[in-house]
Each structure stands twice: as C-alpha cells, then as structure tokens.
Design an enzyme around this catalytic site. Sequence first.
Site, PDB file in Angstrom:
ATOM      1  N   CYS A 116       0.839  -1.202   0.000  1.00 26.02           N
ATOM      2  CA  CYS A 116       0.000   0.000   0.000  1.00 26.02           C
ATOM      3  C   CYS A 116       0.874   1.252   0.000  1.00 26.02           C
ATOM      4  O   CYS A 116       1.610   1.470  -0.953  1.00 26.02           O
ATOM      5  CB  CYS A 116      -0.993  -0.047   1.171  1.00 26.02           C
ATOM      6  SG  CYS A 116      -2.341   1.142   0.984  1.00 26.02           S
ATOM      7  N   HIS A 157      -3.912  -4.866   0.094  1.00 26.55           N
ATOM      8  CA  HIS A 157      -3.440  -5.399   1.371  1.00 26.55           C
ATOM      9  C   HIS A 157      -3.497  -6.930   1.356  1.00 26.55           C
ATOM     10  O   HIS A 157      -4.569  -7.494   1.567  1.00 26.55           O
ATOM     11  CB  HIS A 157      -4.302  -4.862   2.516  1.00 26.55           C
ATOM     12  CG  HIS A 157      -4.042  -3.429   2.807  1.00 26.55           C
ATOM     13  ND1 HIS A 157      -3.055  -3.010   3.673  1.00 26.55           N
ATOM     14  CD2 HIS A 157      -4.618  -2.302   2.329  1.00 26.55           C
ATOM     15  CE1 HIS A 157      -3.033  -1.694   3.720  1.00 26.55           C
ATOM     16  NE2 HIS A 157      -3.977  -1.236   2.915  1.00 26.55           N
ATOM     17  N   GLU A 213      -2.575  -8.928   3.533  1.00 26.74           N
ATOM     18  CA  GLU A 213      -2.936  -9.422   4.870  1.00 26.74           C
ATOM     19  C   GLU A 213      -4.422  -9.295   5.145  1.00 26.74           C
ATOM     20  O   GLU A 213      -4.900  -9.763   6.180  1.00 26.74           O
ATOM     21  CB  GLU A 213      -2.094  -8.700   5.932  1.00 26.74           C
ATOM     22  CG  GLU A 213      -2.534  -7.276   6.284  1.00 26.74           C
ATOM     23  CD  GLU A 213      -2.109  -6.196   5.281  1.00 26.74           C
ATOM     24  OE1 GLU A 213      -1.676  -6.548   4.169  1.00 26.74           O
ATOM     25  OE2 GLU A 213      -2.234  -4.998   5.625  1.00 26.74           O
TER      26      GLU A 213
END
Lengths: 203, 258
Positions: free
Chosen positions: A81, A180, A182
């Site tokens: 990001c 992202h 994650e």
Amino acid sequence: MSEIAIIDYGLGNLYSIYKAFAYQEIPARLTDQPKSLKEASAIVLPGVGAFEDGMKGLNDRGFTEEVIRFAATGKPVLGICLGMQMLMDESLEMGQHKGLGLIPGRVIPFENNKEKPIKIPHMGWNEVKGFTTSPEMYYFVHSYYVQPKNQDHVVGVTEYGSYQFCSIVQKDNILGFQFHPEKSANAGLALLKDFSKKTQEGL
Amino acid sequence: MSQLPVRMIPRLDVKNNTVVKGIHLEGLRVVGNPVELAVKYYQEGADEILYMDAVASLYERNSLLPIVKDTAKSVFIPMTVGGGVRTLDDIRNLLNAGADKVAINTAAIKRPEFIREASHKYGSQCIVLSIEAKKLGSKWEAYMDTGREATGVDVLEWAEKAVSLGAGEILITSIDHEGMKKGFDIDLIQEISKRVEVPLIACGGAGNSQHVIEAIQSGHADAVACASLFHYNLEHLSDVKNKLHQAEIPVRLLGRAA
C-alpha cells in the site's frame, strides 16, 4: 537468524501483517531498529496514511538509508500500500515529496471523471490481472496509485472506473502491492507465502 | 473491475464475550462464540466482518479489544468494530488490535466534531458513521445507545452532515426492520444513497437472498450487513453470493481461480 523484518516506523497497523506471516508459520518479526535490517532475509515496508507522513516516519527513525542499502544487496523488499508507493521516486500527494527512489516513477491521485464516476478512495475487493492466468481479488484502500516509468515494471494491473492502474510493481528484487495481502483472504496469504519462498530463492 | 463487488458482511453483536441477536436491537439471545463465528464466516467467504459491542454505550466502554485481537490471528479480511468508540485513543487501540475501520454512533451524535477529528487523524477510509434509524411519519429519526435513546436528529440530514465532516462510509441500521427477517427498509437506503457519495452498508431485516438483492438493486447499497440470515443459517453465505451473482450483481466468489 534469517527472518523477514517488518519495518515499524510509527504508521499503520502492523499486527495484521505480522499475524498473516505467523499464521503460515513463516518466520517474521517487527523491528523499529534500522541497524537490525542487515540480519534480515527480506524486508516488508507496510503503511497506511499520507505519503509525507510515511517518508517522515522513515527519515526520522533513520530507516531511509538502511532500506536503500538493504535493497542494493539484492535481497527481497516488499512494499505494501503506502509502502509500495514509497518505493517510487516521488509522490504528488499534497505537494511534491521525494520517495525511496528504488523504482523509477511517481505516485499520482485518482481524479473523477463525469462519464465513469468513481468513489474515491478506491476501497473494496478488486481484481488484479496480469501475473497469474486467472485474476484473483484482493482488498484495496487508496486514493493514489503508482505510475512506473518503465512498463516492464508493471506486473499486475487493476481496473477502476476508466482507470487501469499498476497494482503490482516489480523491479528485480523490489516488489510492491497496492492492495493489502494481509486482508485479502487466501489469495493474499498465498502471495505472502510466495514472497517468503523468494527469500530463499531470490525474486 | 470498473464496478466493485458488493460486500457481504456478517454482523456480530457482542455482549459479555458472546454473540447475541435480538429483534429491534432488543431481547438479545445467545448465538455463539465471537471468534469462532468470525472464523467460520471468513472461511465461508465473508468479505468483511462487523463487530458491534451491544452494551458498550451503557457501560461507556468498548470491551471488544481482546476479541478483535484474537480474531486477527486467523481472520484475514477487513474488520470493522463499533460500539463505545468515544475517543481517538479508542480508535488507535482498535486499529492496533487488527481492526481496519471503526463504526461510531453515540459519540458522533453527542459531538459531531469527533468525526472530523477522527477522520483527520486516521483517514476517512477508517471512519464509519453508524446510524440507527426509526421511522417517524415520513422521516427517520436517529437513535443512540444501541437503539435505546431517541435523539431528535433527522437521519438524512445527519448522514449528509457526517460525510461533510469526514465520515468515509455509512452503516445504516433500520431499528424497525432489525431482526424481523422481512426485508430491508428500502426507502431509507435509497434516500441515503441518493444524498451521499460514500459507500453505504445496509443493515437490518435480511431474511433471505432476495432481500439482499433488493437492498442492492433498489436501494443502491454498496454492502450489506446481515446477522439473523447467517446466524440462524436461513441461507448459507456462499448461496447468497451465488444468488447475487446470478442476478448479475458483482460479488467476490470463492475458489473461482482454483
């Protein structure tokens, strides 16, 4: 000890990234010590927030030089990001700000267009095309995107409104995800796993 | 995709470390363990998880921090957490525990400037304005303290004002429809989506996938939060997504690339 170092420079939520590695039993640790990067097998540069604050966080903590030095060793570097955006030469987010300069190019804002209006920030799940045979969806939250100088560095692209922007950038050992991983369920975890394998094989 | 997929969001209302579900936000019944349910919905293809502390405002605190932290160990999709978020420190603590967004109702109604301060500090993308609406004649009135207290605030005006203060998303819950499983308050969703540009999460009333489709196609919701629908297994999350897909609504389907 050969671990992935996740850089803690005072911005953003590092817990989820750390847990995404831990969940897959990939050795990783958080660090706020620039000198300790030397021992890492790879580094992850996370980040949410404004570009200027991000670079200030790296500069104030003495990370900028160490990240550039680490990148020069050829070991893998992953920006996520804002972390991806900081890999570039410069950003036009609220003024003009210098980035790490690891990949030539700049960071520019989404602008609205009457024919195909979009909501800004670009927030939600979207497809990344180009780097696998079938596109997968990942979770995005951003208002700016990177524009690499060299098209060879564009590894994945994403469509939004009338835009087709670079969502994965790579130059040799330097890799960046605009989304992202994650927060992108199994598709995202798989990318982090792939990255960890690269720490043994090289990107 | 030029149009983003509609997000399906299981809503978990938590009281005393347990997920509960009521009707009109009252008469709460026990559903199950929060972390276990979040993991289950994550594996079934939820696009986001919404945690709400059902009694936070009553005790003036949010007790979800340990639950959020535990959930973040094995749930890798965005998490929104609301209920009792009153200070910038509350927001920071939740974000550090793995939340991506916070939903704010009572604290924002009491002091609208809180929305401005919070979005300035953490970015609009992580500040969700939560509105609990009750129909009053031809209008809707905003409630606070989990539907317990009327505020006299007009819902549509409040939505517009909060967005101008920096709210990045709106979660609209119809108290009248909540827990009834008879469909959303489509007029309410429509009226808000007409007035604001930020993404709108519709909540309250889903009893089947057709209700969800109406909220999206007629109401123009960007995301739908459901509790009863999933908690009572009225319809499986993946079945709902398949029905949406058949209705030509863009969704994120699992295992498509496999």
